[in-house]
Scaffold this motif. Sequence first.
Motif, short mmCIF file in Angstrom:
data_model
loop_
_atom_site.label_atom_id
_atom_site.label_comp_id
_atom_site.label_asym_id
_atom_site.label_seq_id
_atom_site.Cartn_x
_atom_site.Cartn_y
_atom_site.Cartn_z
N GLU A 264 25.47 59.11 23.81
CA GLU A 264 26.14 58.08 24.16
C GLU A 264 25.73 57.42 25.73
OE1 GLU A 264 27.51 54.30 23.87
OE2 GLU A 264 26.74 55.57 22.27
N VAL A 267 22.40 56.01 26.05
CA VAL A 267 22.41 54.71 25.72
C VAL A 267 22.82 53.81 26.86
CG1 VAL A 267 23.37 53.23 24.07
CG2 VAL A 267 22.64 55.17 23.41
N TRP A 271 20.53 51.18 29.45
CA TRP A 271 21.02 49.82 29.50
C TRP A 271 21.21 49.25 30.91
CZ3 TRP A 271 20.01 45.93 26.77
CH2 TRP A 271 20.08 45.87 25.22
N HIS A 276 16.76 48.83 26.43
CA HIS A 276 17.70 49.04 25.23
C HIS A 276 17.96 50.41 24.66
CE1 HIS A 276 19.20 47.87 21.57
NE2 HIS A 276 18.65 46.37 21.68
N SER A 278 20.06 51.76 22.92
CA SER A 278 20.29 51.90 21.66
C SER A 278 19.13 52.19 20.67
CB SER A 278 21.16 51.02 20.99
OG SER A 278 22.30 50.33 21.79
N GLY A 282 18.60 55.77 19.49
CA GLY A 282 18.68 55.55 18.13
C GLY A 282 17.54 56.36 17.45
N ASP A 316 27.85 53.13 15.04
CA ASP A 316 27.81 51.61 14.95
C ASP A 316 29.09 50.95 15.01
OD1 ASP A 316 25.13 51.81 14.76
OD2 ASP A 316 24.98 51.73 12.65
N HIS A 320 29.94 51.47 19.22
CA HIS A 320 29.37 50.26 19.68
C HIS A 320 29.72 49.16 19.15
CE1 HIS A 320 25.38 52.97 20.25
NE2 HIS A 320 26.23 53.03 21.23
N ALA A 324 26.85 47.79 22.91
CA ALA A 324 26.79 48.77 23.81
C ALA A 324 27.65 48.78 25.23
CB ALA A 324 25.36 49.25 24.20
N TRP A 408 25.78 46.73 11.05
CA TRP A 408 26.18 46.67 12.63
C TRP A 408 26.71 45.43 12.94
CZ3 TRP A 408 24.05 43.99 16.42
CH2 TRP A 408 22.80 43.30 16.05
#
Length: 464
Positions: A264, A267, A271, A276, A278, A282, A316, A320, A324, A408
């Motif tokens: 995380e 992530v 950002w 991106h 995620s 991911g 998800d 999130h 995010a 999501w």
Amino acid sequence: MAGITRVYHLFCTFDYWDAGKFIYKEVVVMGDNNKTNGFAEKLMPLASKVASSRHLVALRDGFALVMPLIIIGSVFMIISQFPIPAYLNMMTSLFGAGWQDTVGWATNATFSIIGMVAVIGISFELAKSYDGIDAISASMVSLAAFMLTIPLNVDKAGAVWVPLTQLGSMGLFEALLIGLFVTDAFVWMIHKDWQFKMPDTVPPAVGHAFSSLIPGFVIILGMWLLRLLVSFTDFKTIPNVITVIVSQPLNAVGGSIFGMLVAEFFVVFLWLFGIHGSNVVGGIMAPVWLGKMAENADAAKAHKALPNIVTQQFVDNFIHFGGAGETLALAFMLMFLAKSENFRAIGKLTAIPGLFNINEPIIFGVPMVLNPVMAIPFVIVPLISVVTTYYAMKFGLVAKPLGIAVPWTTPPLISGYLATGKISGAVIQLVNLAIGGLVYYPFFKIADRQALQQEEAKRAEMNA
């Protein structure tokens, strides 16, 4: 406070709207902090290269092929496992004691082939990214290689059958590796012209079929030899090799709170530079999280204790939600509490998308990207949610995710209830939303004050 921070303006050129996500083409950052800009200029090309890597993109898009099956299977799983005793009793009285097993046929038909579908999707998407490659042929060769690695079972009557467990969640890591490596080998041989050339008068479908004969034969022969070699070792089968060397370590790390915190962090960190995060993280972690989701689904169908906390739904629907960085609380602050006209306008535009977990407008509108003030809560809030949700589930205060694929875009509270089958899932989302609001609030006030000062200065300049 103005001496501590700098305010940055981010201008983005958006190409298209894809599944609720902005895909942006160009980012121009302007600011008066040369050191920060210099760091961004060095990091952006590297991060952009990673995010646009054909292999990561193939993983992301290839696994997208699996999601409709998981969602469809989850719908039937909800029907058979809906957590209301009165409903279950009614269904039993109407359709008999075995109705749940009958409904479960559809769940088995979808969940039990996600590994096989994943290898097709990953191979197809990767082959498609290369010039002059027939993606269908590459994906079929990859599927054959995948099936060749699976040991067959023989019952007492001599019947031979393929174990569905190897085609489902247990085969995800194998699907990932074969989809990437076999496709790259196929592409390399085609580019080296290891193929039969057919006359132009031959239909394209026939030509593609013959052009894949040599690469396909070499790959299948190589996989057969590898399986034969492994059969003489203690591992016995290729899936056992992958499980011991790759799958178990990644599952151990990816399913732990430490692994979740690290994932995380990257992530939100990516950002902050307009990448991106995620999708990047991911693409790497999806096999772990989807596999653990399927394990929970199997346990729920068998009425056993759920083995995993960290699943795709954990990420998800509990980390999130709101997007995010969990910016939903910030979106409501912008809409209702901001004194800056610009921030109020951003709040009106971002609050509704935020309810559906789409927060690119707020990430690029405030912006969160390269904003040293908002970067702090943007990173901290989801990490806090990881800790609170994980331990609430670990100690039994909140139900674990059932393994139901809740889309999501499902709004918070609804998604929390559906993912766990208990009201506690919605409660922990509400708790995390409140904690996120408390963390975001002081930083929001700083940013709002700065934006208001800029607006007043601009108005004074225009009046002058």
